[in-house]
Design a protein around this motif. Structure first.
Motif, PDB file in Angstrom:
ATOM      1  N   LEU A 168       0.832  -1.194   0.000  1.00 55.35           N
ATOM      2  CA  LEU A 168       0.000   0.000   0.000  1.00 55.35           C
ATOM      3  C   LEU A 168       0.868   1.246   0.000  1.00 55.35           C
ATOM      4  O   LEU A 168       1.803   1.372   0.778  1.00 55.35           O
ATOM      5  CB  LEU A 168      -0.910  -0.014   1.230  1.00 55.35           C
ATOM      6  N   ILE A 169       0.535   2.173  -0.884  1.00 54.66           N
ATOM      7  CA  ILE A 169       1.247   3.443  -0.943  1.00 54.66           C
ATOM      8  C   ILE A 169       0.301   4.517  -0.417  1.00 54.66           C
ATOM      9  O   ILE A 169      -0.784   4.723  -0.951  1.00 54.66           O
ATOM     10  CB  ILE A 169       1.691   3.770  -2.381  1.00 54.66           C
ATOM     11  N   ALA A 170       0.685   5.190   0.623  1.00 57.40           N
ATOM     12  CA  ALA A 170      -0.137   6.239   1.211  1.00 57.40           C
ATOM     13  C   ALA A 170       0.444   7.590   0.825  1.00 57.40           C
ATOM     14  O   ALA A 170       1.648   7.816   0.904  1.00 57.40           O
ATOM     15  CB  ALA A 170      -0.175   6.096   2.724  1.00 57.40           C
ATOM     16  N   VAL A 171      -0.433   8.481   0.387  1.00 58.80           N
ATOM     17  CA  VAL A 171      -0.020   9.822   0.007  1.00 58.80           C
ATOM     18  C   VAL A 171      -0.648  10.787   1.009  1.00 58.80           C
ATOM     19  O   VAL A 171      -1.856  10.794   1.210  1.00 58.80           O
ATOM     20  CB  VAL A 171      -0.466  10.157  -1.430  1.00 58.80           C
ATOM     21  N   VAL A 172       0.178  11.581   1.618  1.00 56.52           N
ATOM     22  CA  VAL A 172      -0.291  12.570   2.581  1.00 56.52           C
ATOM     23  C   VAL A 172       0.040  13.940   2.028  1.00 56.52           C
ATOM     24  O   VAL A 172       1.186  14.218   1.680  1.00 56.52           O
ATOM     25  CB  VAL A 172       0.376  12.373   3.961  1.00 56.52           C
ATOM     26  N   ILE A 173      -0.975  14.771   1.918  1.00 58.32           N
ATOM     27  CA  ILE A 173      -0.777  16.123   1.403  1.00 58.32           C
ATOM     28  C   ILE A 173      -0.912  17.090   2.577  1.00 58.32           C
ATOM     29  O   ILE A 173      -1.937  17.136   3.250  1.00 58.32           O
ATOM     30  CB  ILE A 173      -1.808  16.446   0.304  1.00 58.32           C
ATOM     31  N   ASN A 174       0.126  17.843   2.811  1.00 53.81           N
ATOM     32  CA  ASN A 174       0.110  18.846   3.876  1.00 53.81           C
ATOM     33  C   ASN A 174      -0.010  20.219   3.235  1.00 53.81           C
ATOM     34  O   ASN A 174       0.796  20.584   2.366  1.00 53.81           O
ATOM     35  CB  ASN A 174       1.377  18.782   4.717  1.00 53.81           C
TER      36      ASN A 174
END
Length: 87
Positions: free
Chosen positions: A71-77
């Motif tokens: 699983l690749i998680a993308v977090v946008i701040n």
């Protein structure tokens, strides 16, 4: 102190001796029949079985989790602006 070896040492020596006798008998029979020794064939079969098992494990993993490493998680701040801050 006893100088006799432990039962584990004696069992290991007996198993090693039997293995040595089997290897010698295999070599003699293969030389007599002019064929490939059975222990080489068994080693090849074990290697094939190991490769096949690892390939099936890999395919089962891909079937379950999909290709890639997981699983690749993308977090946008984002910096808070006046519109999305409370207060």
């Amino acid at each position: 102190m006893s100088r006799r070896p432990t039962w584990r040492t004696r069992l290991s020596a007996a198993a090693s001796f039997v293995d040595h006798l089997l290897c010698q008998a295999d070599s003699l029979i293969s030389a007599w029949l002019d064929v490939r020794p059975l222990r080489n064939t068994a080693a090849d079969a074990a290697a094939w079985l190991g490769r096949t098992w690892r390939a099936h494990l890999h395919h089962a993993h891909v079937r379950r989790y999909g290709p890639g490493r997981g699983l690749i998680a993308v977090v946008i701040n984002r910096r808070p602006t006046k519109e999305n801050t409370r207060g």
